[in-house]
Design a protein around this motif. Structure first.
Motif, PDB file in Angstrom:
ATOM      1  N   ASN A  23      26.577 -22.908  65.448  1.00  0.00           N
ATOM      2  CA  ASN A  23      26.439 -22.833  64.000  1.00  0.00           C
ATOM      3  C   ASN A  23      27.456 -23.717  63.284  1.00  0.00           C
ATOM      4  O   ASN A  23      27.137 -24.339  62.270  1.00  0.00           O
ATOM      5  CB  ASN A  23      26.522 -21.384  63.538  1.00  0.00           C
ATOM      6  CG  ASN A  23      25.284 -20.603  63.951  1.00  0.00           C
ATOM      7  OD1 ASN A  23      24.227 -21.169  64.200  1.00  0.00           O
ATOM      8  ND2 ASN A  23      25.420 -19.296  64.052  1.00  0.00           N
ATOM      9  N   ASN A  24      28.678 -23.794  63.803  1.00  0.00           N
ATOM     10  CA  ASN A  24      29.679 -24.678  63.193  1.00  0.00           C
ATOM     11  C   ASN A  24      29.297 -26.141  63.388  1.00  0.00           C
ATOM     12  O   ASN A  24      29.520 -26.970  62.509  1.00  0.00           O
ATOM     13  CB  ASN A  24      31.072 -24.387  63.752  1.00  0.00           C
ATOM     14  CG  ASN A  24      31.628 -23.071  63.258  1.00  0.00           C
ATOM     15  OD1 ASN A  24      31.194 -22.527  62.246  1.00  0.00           O
ATOM     16  ND2 ASN A  24      32.594 -22.532  63.983  1.00  0.00           N
ATOM     17  N   LEU A  25      28.692 -26.466  64.522  1.00  0.00           N
ATOM     18  CA  LEU A  25      28.216 -27.823  64.767  1.00  0.00           C
ATOM     19  C   LEU A  25      27.147 -28.205  63.750  1.00  0.00           C
ATOM     20  O   LEU A  25      27.200 -29.262  63.137  1.00  0.00           O
ATOM     21  CB  LEU A  25      27.653 -27.950  66.188  1.00  0.00           C
ATOM     22  CG  LEU A  25      26.944 -29.271  66.490  1.00  0.00           C
ATOM     23  CD1 LEU A  25      27.950 -30.405  66.601  1.00  0.00           C
ATOM     24  CD2 LEU A  25      26.114 -29.151  67.755  1.00  0.00           C
ATOM     25  N   PHE A  26      26.168 -27.315  63.561  1.00  0.00           N
ATOM     26  CA  PHE A  26      25.057 -27.612  62.648  1.00  0.00           C
ATOM     27  C   PHE A  26      25.418 -27.358  61.184  1.00  0.00           C
ATOM     28  O   PHE A  26      24.635 -27.651  60.294  1.00  0.00           O
ATOM     29  CB  PHE A  26      23.818 -26.807  63.039  1.00  0.00           C
ATOM     30  CG  PHE A  26      23.159 -27.318  64.283  1.00  0.00           C
ATOM     31  CD1 PHE A  26      22.427 -28.489  64.261  1.00  0.00           C
ATOM     32  CD2 PHE A  26      23.295 -26.642  65.483  1.00  0.00           C
ATOM     33  CE1 PHE A  26      21.821 -28.981  65.405  1.00  0.00           C
ATOM     34  CE2 PHE A  26      22.695 -27.111  66.640  1.00  0.00           C
ATOM     35  CZ  PHE A  26      21.954 -28.288  66.607  1.00  0.00           C
ATOM     36  N   GLN A  27      26.599 -26.783  60.946  1.00  0.00           N
ATOM     37  CA  GLN A  27      27.085 -26.505  59.598  1.00  0.00           C
ATOM     38  C   GLN A  27      26.175 -25.552  58.827  1.00  0.00           C
ATOM     39  O   GLN A  27      26.004 -25.664  57.612  1.00  0.00           O
ATOM     40  CB  GLN A  27      27.301 -27.812  58.811  1.00  0.00           C
ATOM     41  CG  GLN A  27      28.511 -28.600  59.272  1.00  0.00           C
ATOM     42  CD  GLN A  27      29.793 -27.862  58.934  1.00  0.00           C
ATOM     43  OE1 GLN A  27      30.240 -27.874  57.793  1.00  0.00           O
ATOM     44  NE2 GLN A  27      30.386 -27.199  59.916  1.00  0.00           N
ATOM     45  N   CYS A  88      37.483 -44.492  74.688  1.00  0.00           N
ATOM     46  CA  CYS A  88      36.262 -45.184  75.123  1.00  0.00           C
ATOM     47  C   CYS A  88      35.012 -44.540  74.512  1.00  0.00           C
ATOM     48  O   CYS A  88      33.917 -45.055  74.660  1.00  0.00           O
ATOM     49  CB  CYS A  88      36.170 -45.228  76.647  1.00  0.00           C
ATOM     50  SG  CYS A  88      35.755 -43.663  77.413  1.00  0.00           S
ATOM     51  N   ILE A  89      35.181 -43.442  73.797  1.00  0.00           N
ATOM     52  CA  ILE A  89      34.045 -42.776  73.150  1.00  0.00           C
ATOM     53  C   ILE A  89      33.723 -43.501  71.845  1.00  0.00           C
ATOM     54  O   ILE A  89      34.586 -43.688  70.992  1.00  0.00           O
ATOM     55  CB  ILE A  89      34.358 -41.294  72.855  1.00  0.00           C
ATOM     56  CG1 ILE A  89      34.656 -40.541  74.154  1.00  0.00           C
ATOM     57  CG2 ILE A  89      33.209 -40.642  72.098  1.00  0.00           C
ATOM     58  CD1 ILE A  89      35.199 -39.141  73.933  1.00  0.00           C
ATOM     59  N   ASN A  90      32.491 -43.913  71.703  1.00  0.00           N
ATOM     60  CA  ASN A  90      32.022 -44.528  70.457  1.00  0.00           C
ATOM     61  C   ASN A  90      31.694 -43.380  69.494  1.00  0.00           C
ATOM     62  O   ASN A  90      30.579 -42.861  69.481  1.00  0.00           O
ATOM     63  CB  ASN A  90      30.799 -45.404  70.723  1.00  0.00           C
ATOM     64  CG  ASN A  90      30.291 -46.080  69.480  1.00  0.00           C
ATOM     65  OD1 ASN A  90      30.837 -45.919  68.390  1.00  0.00           O
ATOM     66  ND2 ASN A  90      29.229 -46.844  69.632  1.00  0.00           N
ATOM     67  N   THR A  91      32.670 -42.976  68.734  1.00  0.00           N
ATOM     68  CA  THR A  91      32.553 -41.768  67.901  1.00  0.00           C
ATOM     69  C   THR A  91      31.434 -41.857  66.871  1.00  0.00           C
ATOM     70  O   THR A  91      30.934 -40.826  66.430  1.00  0.00           O
ATOM     71  CB  THR A  91      33.886 -41.458  67.205  1.00  0.00           C
ATOM     72  OG1 THR A  91      34.289 -42.591  66.447  1.00  0.00           O
ATOM     73  CG2 THR A  91      34.967 -41.119  68.229  1.00  0.00           C
ATOM     74  N   ASP A  92      31.020 -43.059  66.515  1.00  0.00           N
ATOM     75  CA  ASP A  92      29.914 -43.205  65.557  1.00  0.00           C
ATOM     76  C   ASP A  92      28.609 -42.642  66.114  1.00  0.00           C
ATOM     77  O   ASP A  92      27.689 -42.357  65.360  1.00  0.00           O
ATOM     78  CB  ASP A  92      29.701 -44.681  65.197  1.00  0.00           C
ATOM     79  CG  ASP A  92      30.863 -45.263  64.423  1.00  0.00           C
ATOM     80  OD1 ASP A  92      31.630 -44.492  63.803  1.00  0.00           O
ATOM     81  OD2 ASP A  92      31.025 -46.502  64.447  1.00  0.00           O
ATOM     82  N   GLN A  93      28.523 -42.508  67.432  1.00  0.00           N
ATOM     83  CA  GLN A  93      27.302 -42.043  68.081  1.00  0.00           C
ATOM     84  C   GLN A  93      27.322 -40.545  68.402  1.00  0.00           C
ATOM     85  O   GLN A  93      26.369 -40.022  68.962  1.00  0.00           O
ATOM     86  CB  GLN A  93      27.076 -42.825  69.385  1.00  0.00           C
ATOM     87  CG  GLN A  93      26.996 -44.317  69.209  1.00  0.00           C
ATOM     88  CD  GLN A  93      25.787 -44.747  68.394  1.00  0.00           C
ATOM     89  OE1 GLN A  93      24.824 -43.990  68.215  1.00  0.00           O
ATOM     90  NE2 GLN A  93      25.806 -45.952  67.887  1.00  0.00           N
ATOM     91  N   ILE A  94      28.406 -39.870  68.065  1.00  0.00           N
ATOM     92  CA  ILE A  94      28.589 -38.476  68.475  1.00  0.00           C
ATOM     93  C   ILE A  94      28.343 -37.530  67.304  1.00  0.00           C
ATOM     94  O   ILE A  94      28.895 -37.707  66.220  1.00  0.00           O
ATOM     95  CB  ILE A  94      30.024 -38.256  69.024  1.00  0.00           C
ATOM     96  CG1 ILE A  94      30.388 -39.304  70.066  1.00  0.00           C
ATOM     97  CG2 ILE A  94      30.184 -36.828  69.556  1.00  0.00           C
ATOM     98  CD1 ILE A  94      29.520 -39.347  71.289  1.00  0.00           C
ATOM     99  N   LYS A  95      27.535 -36.501  67.542  1.00  0.00           N
ATOM    100  CA  LYS A  95      27.268 -35.475  66.521  1.00  0.00           C
ATOM    101  C   LYS A  95      28.374 -34.426  66.485  1.00  0.00           C
ATOM    102  O   LYS A  95      28.634 -33.823  65.456  1.00  0.00           O
ATOM    103  CB  LYS A  95      25.930 -34.770  66.808  1.00  0.00           C
ATOM    104  CG  LYS A  95      24.735 -35.670  66.748  1.00  0.00           C
ATOM    105  CD  LYS A  95      24.408 -35.982  65.331  1.00  0.00           C
ATOM    106  CE  LYS A  95      23.158 -36.831  65.256  1.00  0.00           C
ATOM    107  NZ  LYS A  95      22.999 -37.418  63.946  1.00  0.00           N
ATOM    108  N   GLY A  96      28.988 -34.183  67.639  1.00  0.00           N
ATOM    109  CA  GLY A  96      30.057 -33.188  67.708  1.00  0.00           C
ATOM    110  C   GLY A  96      30.725 -33.231  69.065  1.00  0.00           C
ATOM    111  O   GLY A  96      30.165 -33.730  70.039  1.00  0.00           O
TER     112      GLY A  96
END
Length: 185
Positions: A23-27, A88-96
């Motif tokens: 739920n916190n992920l989906f806000q 190395c994580i492309n944070t622009d591509q991460i939802k959470g």
């Protein structure tokens, strides 16, 4: 002065951190305990003891339940190899960013021996900033920029039993664009 965004944050109840992560992920309050219990029963039908949750009905959902819930919303999980640099994580591509960390089991102020559990919580971007949405916190913890968030996550991964899972869309999982070969870019 800029208005800061409203950040949805569920607080810890029972052992429902897996529910709160979603739920916190989906806000929003998208999932209920009943929804996750139904997933447990689909994963392991016709069993008195369900290995995907607490026997006492308090929650304590495992990664299979979280994965299935995310898949129902067309999202995927990628286990991040903690030996790698988080840069190395492309944070622009991460939802959470879902963290699974060791936690003590306490009755009041007393730690119960031999009752060590893992705790789920999510870090995600809301507006322009990242927040630690740990359900054990009284309110969301503003982490700040991309660099500050990655430093926070990196620090959490130093604990030997900590894990990081990246929430991504299926095409990002498939093409691997969540990963950068050169962490400096």
């Amino acid at each position: 002065m800029e208005n800061s965004p409203t950040v949805y944050h569920e607080r810890q109840k029972k052992m429902l951190c897996g529910l709160h992560v979603l739920n916190n992920l989906f806000q929003e309050g998208l999932f209920t305990q009943s929804d996750l219990d139904d997933i447990c029963n689909r994963l392991t039908p016709s069993r008195v003891f369900n290995p995907h949750k607490s026997v006492l009905g308090l929650g304590n959902y495992d990664i299979n339940v979280i994965t299935s819930a995310l898949q129902s919303k067309t999202l995927c999980l990628i286990w991040f190899d903690r030996r790698k640099d988080v840069k190395c994580i492309n944070t622009d591509q991460i939802k959470g960013f879902i963290l699974n960390v060791p936690t003590d089991f306490k009755l009041g102020f007393v730690k119960v021996p031999f009752m060590d559990f893992k705790h789920w919580y999510v870090v995600r971007k809301v507006g322009e900033l990242y927040y630690n949405l740990d359900s054990k916190l009284p309110k969301p913890d503003e982490l700040g920029t991309n660099e500050e968030m990655l430093n926070f996550v990196s620090e959490k991964l130093t604990a030997s039993e900590s894990h990081l899972l990246l929430v991504v869309e299926p095409d990002i999982e498939k093409d691997g664009s969540w990963y950068r070969e050169d962490p400096k870019s």
